[in-house]
Write a protein that holds these residues in place. Sequence first.
Motif, short mmCIF file in Angstrom:
data_model
loop_
_atom_site.label_atom_id
_atom_site.label_comp_id
_atom_site.label_asym_id
_atom_site.label_seq_id
_atom_site.Cartn_x
_atom_site.Cartn_y
_atom_site.Cartn_z
N LYS A 1 0.80 -1.23 0.00
CA LYS A 1 0.00 0.00 0.00
C LYS A 1 0.83 1.28 0.00
CE LYS A 1 -0.80 0.70 4.97
NZ LYS A 1 -1.83 0.92 6.00
N PHE A 2 2.11 1.23 0.43
CA PHE A 2 2.89 2.46 0.49
C PHE A 2 3.60 2.67 -0.84
CE2 PHE A 2 2.74 0.92 4.92
CZ PHE A 2 2.04 1.99 5.46
N LYS A 3 2.99 3.42 -1.71
CA LYS A 3 3.52 3.58 -3.05
C LYS A 3 3.95 5.01 -3.35
CE LYS A 3 1.38 -0.49 -5.02
NZ LYS A 3 0.65 -1.11 -6.12
N GLY A 4 4.22 5.75 -2.29
CA GLY A 4 4.75 7.08 -2.50
C GLY A 4 6.23 7.04 -2.81
N LYS A 5 6.78 8.19 -3.19
CA LYS A 5 8.21 8.30 -3.41
C LYS A 5 8.94 8.34 -2.07
CE LYS A 5 7.69 10.93 -7.71
NZ LYS A 5 7.98 12.22 -8.39
N TRP A 6 10.17 7.92 -2.07
CA TRP A 6 10.99 7.95 -0.86
C TRP A 6 11.03 9.36 -0.28
CZ3 TRP A 6 13.55 3.94 1.60
CH2 TRP A 6 14.55 4.28 2.52
N THR A 7 11.12 10.35 -1.16
CA THR A 7 11.24 11.74 -0.71
C THR A 7 9.91 12.31 -0.22
OG1 THR A 7 11.01 12.40 -3.02
CG2 THR A 7 13.25 12.26 -2.12
N ASP A 8 8.83 11.54 -0.29
CA ASP A 8 7.55 12.01 0.24
C ASP A 8 7.51 11.95 1.76
OD1 ASP A 8 6.58 12.42 -2.30
OD2 ASP A 8 5.46 10.53 -2.41
N TYR A 9 8.48 11.23 2.35
CA TYR A 9 8.42 10.94 3.78
C TYR A 9 9.58 11.60 4.53
CZ TYR A 9 5.35 7.23 2.03
OH TYR A 9 4.36 6.52 1.41
N PRO A 10 9.30 12.45 5.52
CA PRO A 10 10.37 13.14 6.25
C PRO A 10 11.40 12.21 6.89
CG PRO A 10 8.25 14.15 6.72
CD PRO A 10 7.95 12.91 5.93
N ILE A 11 10.94 11.11 7.47
CA ILE A 11 11.87 10.20 8.13
C ILE A 11 12.84 9.59 7.10
CG2 ILE A 11 12.06 7.94 9.27
CD1 ILE A 11 11.32 10.14 11.18
N LEU A 12 12.32 9.26 5.93
CA LEU A 12 13.17 8.65 4.91
C LEU A 12 14.11 9.68 4.29
CD1 LEU A 12 10.63 6.21 3.24
CD2 LEU A 12 12.10 5.88 5.24
N LYS A 13 13.71 10.94 4.30
CA LYS A 13 14.63 11.99 3.88
C LYS A 13 15.83 12.04 4.82
CE LYS A 13 11.40 15.19 1.61
NZ LYS A 13 10.82 16.54 1.69
N ASP A 14 15.59 11.81 6.11
CA ASP A 14 16.70 11.74 7.06
C ASP A 14 17.65 10.60 6.72
OD1 ASP A 14 15.79 13.92 8.46
OD2 ASP A 14 15.00 12.78 10.16
N VAL A 15 17.08 9.46 6.31
CA VAL A 15 17.93 8.34 5.92
C VAL A 15 18.83 8.73 4.75
CG1 VAL A 15 17.92 5.98 4.98
CG2 VAL A 15 16.28 6.61 6.75
N THR A 16 18.27 9.43 3.77
CA THR A 16 19.06 9.88 2.63
C THR A 16 20.12 10.88 3.07
OG1 THR A 16 17.30 9.47 1.03
CG2 THR A 16 18.95 11.11 0.43
N GLU A 17 19.76 11.79 3.95
CA GLU A 17 20.72 12.78 4.44
C GLU A 17 21.88 12.08 5.16
OE1 GLU A 17 22.24 16.65 5.27
OE2 GLU A 17 20.66 15.99 3.92
N ILE A 18 21.57 11.04 5.91
CA ILE A 18 22.58 10.33 6.69
C ILE A 18 23.48 9.48 5.80
CG2 ILE A 18 22.89 8.47 8.38
CD1 ILE A 18 20.27 9.59 9.71
#
Length: 540
Positions: free
Chosen positions: A82-99
């Motif tokens: 059901k979670f078919k948004g982009k990775w960058t749609d989610y603040p927590i996952l943006k942190d993962v990318t930043e890290i």
Amino acid sequence: MKILQRLRLQFLGALFLLIVLSGCFGEGHESSPESAEHSDEQQTLDLPERTSETGWLAEQKRKWNVGEPFTFDWYINLPNWKFKGKWTDYPILKDVTEITGALPSIQYPKGNVSDNMNLMIASGSLPDMITFQMNDPTVDRLIRRGLLYSYDELIDKYAPEFRDEIPDDVYQFSKSEVDNKLYGLPSFFISQWRFDHKNEIGVLAYHVRKDIYEELGSPNMSTPEGFIAALRAFKQKYPTLEGKPSIPLAAGENGWSLEMLEESFGIKPLFIDAVGNAHIKYKDPQFLSFIKFANQLYREGLLDPEYMLKQQPQFEEDLATKVFAVPLHYFGFGNANERLEARNPGAKFIAIEPLKAAPHVEFPSLNRLGWTFTAITKNAKDPEAMIKFARYMWNPEGNLLVNYGHERENYVIVDDTIERTIGTESEGIWTFRFFYHEWIPLKEKIKDIRNPVVNTYAADWTAYYSKINPPVTSPEGVIQTQIMSIITSEYPKIIVAETESKALEMYQTMMDMMKEAGLEQLEQYYDARYKKNIEQFFGN
């Protein structure tokens, strides 16, 4: 498993998906002497303090950044995810990318899952990373074709510290039978100590509506006689509920719960004879007793007459309005309990002692092997960065961020357990849980009706389920497809037969049809696989 598990495999195969949506280990999980003895690594984690957004991110980047920023394709090979948004749609996952410096481009199947995968293999267009459902035969197929990196190879070359961060039991049960190497990591793997202590491994129980059950005198429903007597008493006292014909016994979506009734007669996914050989479950001598019982329930109007037709929305509506009893997983009630209690406090479903029509009754536990399996393909543009990203996602620091958010903001750790405070899936929490590992137990106040009886009768059925299906295109796979068609057609007719003698006659007809379709050859495959599973998982 198409025959052995029928609708049950859909539940167990995706069981962790359902479990985790309700809070993986249930309500009121506390540390205990037993759990502490087996969970040292859970209690000695040295997690960094998030003193400020800038300071915390900077510290995490120094520790986990893989180098130059990179993007990669991550294919989620799961139907109906059901979670078919982009990775960058989610603040927590943006942190993962930043890290980490990693930005996944998430891809999903379009149309048939198998067709999509076959096309990618044939065209040589596999993505960098793939998440499979556990026991997907495609994994072995890719390994044999040399299309996946082994984690061993990448760990040895690029991240040697990673090996010590993978528990031995995860490595033992997740490595490939093809060459004894590790080609991916599971999500929601269950450690042996939970099985040894029956610690939050159960999910199935018999449930009744508490208010009506107490009005009937809290009858003993653990024997066949008591079970039928209670359903009769309910039907007599409550012919209608909420202005609708009542249902003494519901059977879940598409009649799934009848498999729990089978298990109450000691029937398992495979019948193991006196010398240890495996057969299709319908050969179990107890199956005739089950048929008589289920047929009686139907003929007396105690079983939902539309049990094979109910889809989940209608089933949940029935629970909220007109059902007395149902065998079901503890989180399968949707919002029925909330609706019931809103009208009548105390009117909710509770778990009771199960029906026991055999000397030894048990139900399948959570799948010890986990829910999903995530691999890195030979098409990966930067395998070093991929294995380092996987390490972060698996490590407690990445695991907790992706699955629970930020400590003290979204969760706190109290008495060596996690307590959620605030946070939603819209922030990305719990959305990409494909590397989830229980580094710290979860203490969750969820709205369920779980109690110790759910764990009491839970058993590890890995030997019955793991890779028990033959490849679809193999001779045994073709036979299995034919036999499944026979069962799908004939089995429901047996349950709703007009008389017991007719039901038994139809059962024999079904068995004869399966024999003619090649059942003996299929059973030889099951037997060999079952014995291999026993040796692999239980060492005897």
